[in-house]
Write an enzyme that holds these catalytic residues in place. Structure first.
Site, PDB file in Angstrom:
ATOM      1  CE  LYS A  72       3.388   1.949  11.988  1.00 30.32           C
ATOM      2  NZ  LYS A  72       2.297   1.129  10.814  1.00 30.32           N
ATOM      3  CB  THR A 131      -0.912   0.003   1.184  1.00 28.13           C
ATOM      4  OG1 THR A 131      -1.709  -1.068   1.203  1.00 28.13           O
ATOM      5  CG2 THR A 131      -1.848   1.255   1.324  1.00 28.13           C
ATOM      6  N   GLY A 137      -3.834   4.518   5.047  1.00 28.78           N
ATOM      7  CA  GLY A 137      -4.207   4.588   3.626  1.00 28.78           C
ATOM      8  C   GLY A 137      -3.036   4.816   2.649  1.00 28.78           C
ATOM      9  CG  ASP A 156       0.117   0.638  14.660  1.00 21.62           C
ATOM     10  OD1 ASP A 156       0.931   0.433  13.711  1.00 21.62           O
ATOM     11  OD2 ASP A 156      -0.403   1.847  14.877  1.00 21.62           O
ATOM     12  CE  LYS A 212       1.132   4.286  13.585  1.00 23.60           C
ATOM     13  NZ  LYS A 212      -0.145   4.133  13.429  1.00 23.60           N
ATOM     14  N   GLY A 255       0.263   8.741   9.888  1.00 17.87           N
ATOM     15  CA  GLY A 255       0.125   8.619   8.423  1.00 17.87           C
ATOM     16  C   GLY A 255       0.332   9.839   7.706  1.00 17.87           C
TER      17      GLY A 255
END
Length: 409
Positions: A104, A13, A301, A200, A204, A133
């Protein structure tokens, strides 16, 4: 006109989105950089898989092939896992390439080493895409750190968890049904553990901590909890008080110690993260001069993340090494606070457990549901006595029908 040659590691992606953006914004890149940007090579797992990549681009499954190309100026890494990506980026730096990463987990573990190595080899590191993002939080913190002293960061850093909580509240879904909806929409993996258990967001948060405060907290001391304990009943109870569940990463200084957590909390209507819904991410930063600012936008995305990577491409090609890395711990701001600071909590549990501790009960919502005031240490003691207790801190104002409590953090 000279050309900037870019190699992309991974064509999922993020990698594909970056490639498409270079094609669609080639004129803008040329105007900003004064040179044309071309993708020279792409590293993939399977060369036989059909991909819409120009025939002029060298496609390989071996990273050494990329290192052996006559010209590679920038290596963009868009893979997953810590290894072998760390090794790839080390070798790219040693060859004299600028690097950009969206990884990350790898950067949380090895970011400091990569930044130090880049300094030795006089190249730049871009890592905007590792956090939130398409939201330019890394660049914002770099600018704030010129003079401002960051004191606290709150962030919704995982769009999957935020989507699930929004679906549970708005559509009255169970956790399992909301997770299934996230998977059907492509927001959650088949194995959603990293998202719903907070890993996740944790990685970060560690990157933000290093950038804002010059150090990480002890990773084992970070209070990391996922959202799997949140039920539809709890969400409905929270709504009675005008509260919403949000999965929030928090980092602040307490004396000389960094305090960090990644866990579900309840926020009131006045809190800047209250209205952050769906797959959106947001980061709220409090610093001593500018005060409070909030950045909000799509946290994942193809094109939002590609936006972060393409801005990093401009950043590294302009070679701004002086302000690219983490601040030193000496420069970070120390906040002096009470060692036993009371917070307001929503607790689901048995009354006899509460009676065993000197906890200030300020409201009983219903049987087994309490609003209390207590320190985090006191709540931790409660959970040791009864591991079935579920406790959530409340941030911001909340509404009590008995007018017993108002809290503003």
């Amino acid at each position: 006109m000279s050309v900037i040659k870019v190699a992309i590691l991974g064509f999922g992606t993020v990698g594909e989105g970056f490639y498409r953006t270079i094609q669609s914004h080639s004129e803008e890149l040329t105007a900003v950089l004064g040179r044309k940007v071309e993708v020279a090579a792409v590293l993939v797992k399977n060369k036989q898989k059909e991909r819409n990549i120009s025939k002029d681009v060298f496609i390989t499954t071996e990273f050494t092939d990329i290192l052996n190309l006559p010209q590679v100026d920038v290596v963009v890494e868009a893979i997953v896992d810590k290894d072998p990506t760390y090794s790839f980026l080390k070798q790219a730096i040693q060859r004299g390439c600028h690097i950009i990463t969206a990884n990350k987990e790898m950067f949380a573990h090895y970011g400091q080493e990569l930044l130090e190595l880049a300094k030795v080899h006089n190249v730049s590191v871009g890592y905007e895409a590792t956090v939130a993002g398409g939201i330019p939080v890394i660049q914002t913190l770099r600018q704030l750190l010129n003079v401002n002293r960051v004191q606290q960061i709150h962030g919704i850093l995982n769009g999957t968890s935020n989507f699930i909580l929004t679906e549970m509240r708005e559509k009255k879904l169970s956790f399992a049904d909301a997770l299934r909806a996230a998977q059907e929409n492509g927001y959650a993996e088949a194995d959603p553990t990293n998202d719903v258990e907070g890993f996740d967001a944790f990685y970060k948060a560690m990157i933000l901590s290093r950038l804002a405060f010059g150090e990480d907290p002890n990773w084992h001391d970070v209070d990391r909890k996922g959202i799997t304990s949140i039920t539809s009943d709890l969400i409905d109870i929270a709504l009675q008080f005008g509260l919403r569940f949000k999965h929030i990463a928090s980092i602040k200084k307490k004396g000389n110690q960094l305090i960090a957590s990644v866990k579900p909390v309840l926020v009131g209507k006045e809190h800047p993260l209250y209205h952050v819904e769906g797959v959106q991410n947001a980061v709220n930063i409090y610093s001593d001069i500018v005060g409070q600012i909030t950045l909000q936008g799509p946290g994942a995305g193809m094109y939002p993340t590609a936006s972060a990577v393409i801005e990093d491409l401009v950043y590294v090609c302009q070679n701004r090494r002086a302000n690219q890395g983490f601040t030193s711990a000496i420069e970070s701001c120390s906040i002096v606070e009470k060692s036993q600071e009371e917070e307001t909590w929503l607790i689901k549990g048995l009354l006899n457990t509460l009676n065993e501790q000197p906890i200030n009960v300020i409201d009983q919502v219903e049987e087994g549901i309490w609003i209390v005031k207590a320190t985090s240490e006191e709540v931790a003691q409660l959970t040791k006595l009864n591991q079935e207790l579920v406790c959530f801190p409340i941030i911001g104002e909340f509404e009590s029908e008995h007018d017993l409590a108002k809290l503003v953090v």
